[in-house]
Scaffold this motif. Structure first.
Motif, PDB file in Angstrom:
ATOM      1  N   LEU A 231       8.932 -10.141   4.951  1.00  0.00           N
ATOM      2  CA  LEU A 231       7.740  -9.524   4.973  1.00  0.00           C
ATOM      3  C   LEU A 231       7.923  -7.959   5.109  1.00  0.00           C
ATOM      4  O   LEU A 231       7.056  -7.288   4.422  1.00  0.00           O
ATOM      5  CB  LEU A 231       6.785 -10.376   6.006  1.00  0.00           C
ATOM      6  N   THR A 232       8.514  -7.611   6.192  1.00  0.00           N
ATOM      7  CA  THR A 232       8.662  -6.284   6.345  1.00  0.00           C
ATOM      8  C   THR A 232       9.326  -5.602   5.459  1.00  0.00           C
ATOM      9  O   THR A 232       8.623  -4.448   5.018  1.00  0.00           O
ATOM     10  CB  THR A 232       9.599  -6.151   7.853  1.00  0.00           C
ATOM     11  N   ASP A 233      10.362  -6.066   4.619  1.00  0.00           N
ATOM     12  CA  ASP A 233      10.964  -5.301   3.511  1.00  0.00           C
ATOM     13  C   ASP A 233      10.054  -5.364   2.271  1.00  0.00           C
ATOM     14  O   ASP A 233       9.684  -4.140   1.620  1.00  0.00           O
ATOM     15  CB  ASP A 233      12.302  -6.118   3.153  1.00  0.00           C
ATOM     16  N   GLY A 234       9.241  -6.376   2.197  1.00  0.00           N
ATOM     17  CA  GLY A 234       8.443  -6.428   1.019  1.00  0.00           C
ATOM     18  C   GLY A 234       7.452  -5.429   1.412  1.00  0.00           C
ATOM     19  O   GLY A 234       6.983  -4.845   0.235  1.00  0.00           O
ATOM     20  N   CYS A 235       6.728  -5.369   2.461  1.00  0.00           N
ATOM     21  CA  CYS A 235       5.697  -4.457   2.726  1.00  0.00           C
ATOM     22  C   CYS A 235       5.880  -2.960   2.589  1.00  0.00           C
ATOM     23  O   CYS A 235       5.106  -2.125   2.001  1.00  0.00           O
ATOM     24  CB  CYS A 235       5.198  -4.675   4.263  1.00  0.00           C
ATOM     25  N   PHE A 236       7.348  -2.727   2.902  1.00  0.00           N
ATOM     26  CA  PHE A 236       7.710  -1.145   2.722  1.00  0.00           C
ATOM     27  C   PHE A 236       7.878  -1.014   1.487  1.00  0.00           C
ATOM     28  O   PHE A 236       7.375   0.109   0.842  1.00  0.00           O
ATOM     29  CB  PHE A 236       9.100  -1.179   3.424  1.00  0.00           C
ATOM     30  N   THR A 237       8.540  -1.956   0.380  1.00  0.00           N
ATOM     31  CA  THR A 237       8.565  -1.548  -1.019  1.00  0.00           C
ATOM     32  C   THR A 237       7.163  -1.419  -1.772  1.00  0.00           C
ATOM     33  O   THR A 237       6.742  -0.830  -2.456  1.00  0.00           O
ATOM     34  CB  THR A 237       9.279  -2.775  -1.697  1.00  0.00           C
ATOM     35  N   LEU A 238       6.165  -2.353  -1.105  1.00  0.00           N
ATOM     36  CA  LEU A 238       4.636  -2.130  -1.616  1.00  0.00           C
ATOM     37  C   LEU A 238       4.046  -1.114  -1.311  1.00  0.00           C
ATOM     38  O   LEU A 238       3.601  -0.493  -2.090  1.00  0.00           O
ATOM     39  CB  LEU A 238       3.744  -3.454  -1.050  1.00  0.00           C
ATOM     40  N   ILE A 239       4.369  -0.303  -0.238  1.00  0.00           N
ATOM     41  CA  ILE A 239       3.734   0.648   0.372  1.00  0.00           C
ATOM     42  C   ILE A 239       4.212   1.917  -0.636  1.00  0.00           C
ATOM     43  O   ILE A 239       3.487   3.050  -1.066  1.00  0.00           O
ATOM     44  CB  ILE A 239       3.756   1.205   1.874  1.00  0.00           C
ATOM     45  N   ALA A 240       5.579   1.915  -0.678  1.00  0.00           N
ATOM     46  CA  ALA A 240       6.219   2.895  -1.505  1.00  0.00           C
ATOM     47  C   ALA A 240       5.718   2.876  -3.064  1.00  0.00           C
ATOM     48  O   ALA A 240       5.383   3.737  -3.393  1.00  0.00           O
ATOM     49  CB  ALA A 240       7.833   2.824  -1.468  1.00  0.00           C
ATOM     50  N   GLN A 241       5.625   1.732  -3.637  1.00  0.00           N
ATOM     51  CA  GLN A 241       4.818   1.626  -5.006  1.00  0.00           C
ATOM     52  C   GLN A 241       3.527   2.285  -5.037  1.00  0.00           C
ATOM     53  O   GLN A 241       3.292   2.874  -5.992  1.00  0.00           O
ATOM     54  CB  GLN A 241       5.147   0.270  -5.436  1.00  0.00           C
ATOM     55  N   LEU A 242       2.836   1.742  -4.111  1.00  0.00           N
ATOM     56  CA  LEU A 242       1.235   2.175  -4.148  1.00  0.00           C
ATOM     57  C   LEU A 242       1.072   3.612  -3.801  1.00  0.00           C
ATOM     58  O   LEU A 242       0.531   4.254  -4.440  1.00  0.00           O
ATOM     59  CB  LEU A 242       0.333   1.280  -3.383  1.00  0.00           C
ATOM     60  N   SER A 243       2.097   4.159  -3.114  1.00  0.00           N
ATOM     61  CA  SER A 243       2.026   5.443  -2.739  1.00  0.00           C
ATOM     62  C   SER A 243       2.488   6.299  -3.947  1.00  0.00           C
ATOM     63  O   SER A 243       2.002   7.293  -4.273  1.00  0.00           O
ATOM     64  CB  SER A 243       2.876   5.776  -1.386  1.00  0.00           C
ATOM     65  N   SER A 244       3.393   6.113  -4.685  1.00  0.00           N
ATOM     66  CA  SER A 244       3.777   6.545  -5.736  1.00  0.00           C
ATOM     67  C   SER A 244       2.577   6.870  -6.828  1.00  0.00           C
ATOM     68  O   SER A 244       2.686   7.529  -7.675  1.00  0.00           O
ATOM     69  CB  SER A 244       5.129   5.839  -6.491  1.00  0.00           C
ATOM     70  N   LYS A 245       1.767   5.872  -6.951  1.00  0.00           N
ATOM     71  CA  LYS A 245       0.598   5.731  -7.691  1.00  0.00           C
ATOM     72  C   LYS A 245      -0.514   6.700  -7.224  1.00  0.00           C
ATOM     73  O   LYS A 245      -1.597   6.770  -7.784  1.00  0.00           O
ATOM     74  CB  LYS A 245       0.065   4.421  -8.223  1.00  0.00           C
ATOM     75  N   GLY A 246      -0.435   7.066  -5.906  1.00  0.00           N
ATOM     76  CA  GLY A 246      -1.625   7.633  -5.219  1.00  0.00           C
ATOM     77  C   GLY A 246      -2.609   6.765  -4.864  1.00  0.00           C
ATOM     78  O   GLY A 246      -3.597   7.150  -4.106  1.00  0.00           O
ATOM     79  N   ILE A 247      -2.469   5.567  -4.634  1.00  0.00           N
ATOM     80  CA  ILE A 247      -3.334   4.501  -4.170  1.00  0.00           C
ATOM     81  C   ILE A 247      -3.492   4.418  -2.838  1.00  0.00           C
ATOM     82  O   ILE A 247      -4.735   4.624  -2.200  1.00  0.00           O
ATOM     83  CB  ILE A 247      -3.226   3.048  -4.788  1.00  0.00           C
ATOM     84  N   ILE A 248      -2.189   4.526  -1.956  1.00  0.00           N
ATOM     85  CA  ILE A 248      -2.305   4.600  -0.687  1.00  0.00           C
ATOM     86  C   ILE A 248      -1.982   6.199  -0.331  1.00  0.00           C
ATOM     87  O   ILE A 248      -0.862   6.647  -0.844  1.00  0.00           O
ATOM     88  CB  ILE A 248      -1.097   3.566  -0.173  1.00  0.00           C
ATOM     89  N   ARG A 249      -2.663   6.568   0.681  1.00  0.00           N
ATOM     90  CA  ARG A 249      -2.130   8.121   1.056  1.00  0.00           C
ATOM     91  C   ARG A 249      -2.252   8.019   2.620  1.00  0.00           C
ATOM     92  O   ARG A 249      -2.435   7.225   3.059  1.00  0.00           O
ATOM     93  CB  ARG A 249      -3.458   9.013   0.744  1.00  0.00           C
ATOM     94  N   GLN A 250      -1.775   9.244   3.057  1.00  0.00           N
ATOM     95  CA  GLN A 250      -1.610   9.460   4.248  1.00  0.00           C
ATOM     96  C   GLN A 250      -2.810  10.160   4.892  1.00  0.00           C
ATOM     97  O   GLN A 250      -3.570  10.919   4.312  1.00  0.00           O
ATOM     98  CB  GLN A 250      -0.480  10.594   4.846  1.00  0.00           C
ATOM     99  N   PHE A 251      -3.492   9.369   5.861  1.00  0.00           N
ATOM    100  CA  PHE A 251      -4.694  10.022   6.717  1.00  0.00           C
ATOM    101  C   PHE A 251      -4.504  10.853   7.627  1.00  0.00           C
ATOM    102  O   PHE A 251      -3.663  10.846   8.489  1.00  0.00           O
ATOM    103  CB  PHE A 251      -5.557   8.879   7.253  1.00  0.00           C
ATOM    104  N   ILE A 252      -4.819  12.009   7.470  1.00  0.00           N
ATOM    105  CA  ILE A 252      -4.537  13.301   8.235  1.00  0.00           C
ATOM    106  C   ILE A 252      -5.738  13.534   9.265  1.00  0.00           C
ATOM    107  O   ILE A 252      -5.346  14.484  10.210  1.00  0.00           O
ATOM    108  CB  ILE A 252      -4.153  14.421   7.393  1.00  0.00           C
ATOM    109  N   GLY A 253      -6.944  13.188   9.047  1.00  0.00           N
ATOM    110  CA  GLY A 253      -8.075  13.379  10.104  1.00  0.00           C
ATOM    111  C   GLY A 253      -8.493  14.768   9.873  1.00  0.00           C
ATOM    112  O   GLY A 253      -8.278  15.600   8.885  1.00  0.00           O
ATOM    113  N   ASN A 254      -9.224  15.242  10.785  1.00  0.00           N
ATOM    114  CA  ASN A 254      -9.747  16.504  10.694  1.00  0.00           C
ATOM    115  C   ASN A 254      -8.832  17.535  10.855  1.00  0.00           C
ATOM    116  O   ASN A 254      -7.944  17.647  11.722  1.00  0.00           O
ATOM    117  CB  ASN A 254     -10.997  16.822  11.854  1.00  0.00           C
TER     118      ASN A 254
END
Length: 254
Positions: A231-254
């Protein structure tokens, strides 16, 4: 008759020409006014729902826009909001007929989401993630969020394939999950999701930012029967894939 009463009769006639003609205004002029108003609304709705329109004859589509124009109390001149008002009309006021496809509401919602994504603005509190440079340790230092230019949806029909040549009559066996998003070239794209990915995005979308650790903890709690390392390995791969498309981003706040 007061000015307000005259104005109201003018607007009533513009929406529905079966209403009494306002005093002192000739039929020819009112017909011109009404055509201008209706053609604007028709143009907005047609541009927002091109696939849905293509499934009807010209007269049948005009009838539906006409019904919206007469029956729905629309207060906005803004293109996007008129499209949303038409969707709301279909969902709450319109009674489907025998020529309306069973997927009408889902297709209309899908096309409206495409429009929402097309005009969405980047959130200055979000930053693109360099998907090629991230690693689990790096993820642990940031908060994750779903892009402001992405929408997650679930449908019973595979709405992305519907056209005049393909009009399914029954839902698919399993729910269809999608992410509609703006890619790195600001083009609207869609991504079919499996149920797990859809759940991850739905979970992240509830918050401004979620730590990678909290996301993993939530997954382990939600899927207790899955092997934690898988589950942990799969989640990392998923975040990397979605980040590459710009779907998941880093929240940096104000």
């Amino acid at each position: 008759m007061s000015f307000i009463e005259t104005q109201q009769r003018f607007m009533d006639y513009i929406k529905d020409p079966t209403m009494p003609l306002p005093d002192g205004i000739e039929m020819r002029r009112m017909k011109i006014y009404r055509e201008l108003f209706f053609n604007n609304i028709d143009g907005f709705v047609t541009n927002a729902f091109p696939v849905l329109k293509s499934l009807y004859t010209e007269s049948a589509w005009t009838e539906r826009v006409q019904q919206f124009f007469v029956e729905h109390d629309c207060h906005t001149p803004i293109f996007l909001e008129i499209a949303q008002e038409f969707l709301l009309f279909l969902q709450t006021q319109y009674t489907p007929t025998s020529i309306d496809p069973p997927f009408m509401l889902e297709l209309a919602h899908y096309e409206w989401l495409e429009l929402v994504v097309a005009v969405a603005q980047d959130d200055p509190q979000q930053r693109l993630i360099d998907a090629e440079a991230i690693d689990p340790d790096g993820l642990n230092t940031m908060l994750l969020s779903v892009s402001a230019c992405a929408q997650i949806a679930q449908y019973r029909y595979d709405v992305q394939h519907i056209s005049p040549e393909y009009q399914p009559t029954t839902p698919t066996e399993s729910p269809q999950f999608f992410c509609i998003y703006a890619d790195h070239h600001d083009e609207v794209s869609f991504l079919a999701l499996n149920p797990l990915t859809a759940q991850v995005l739905a979970y992240l979308s509830q918050f401004e930012g979620v730590s990678y650790t909290d996301l993993i903890d939530w997954l382990l709690t939600t899927y207790p029967n899955m092997e934690p390392s898988a589950l942990t390995d799969g989640c990392f791969t998923l975040i990397a894939q979605l980040s590459s498309k710009g779907i998941i981003r880093q929240f940096i706040g104000n």
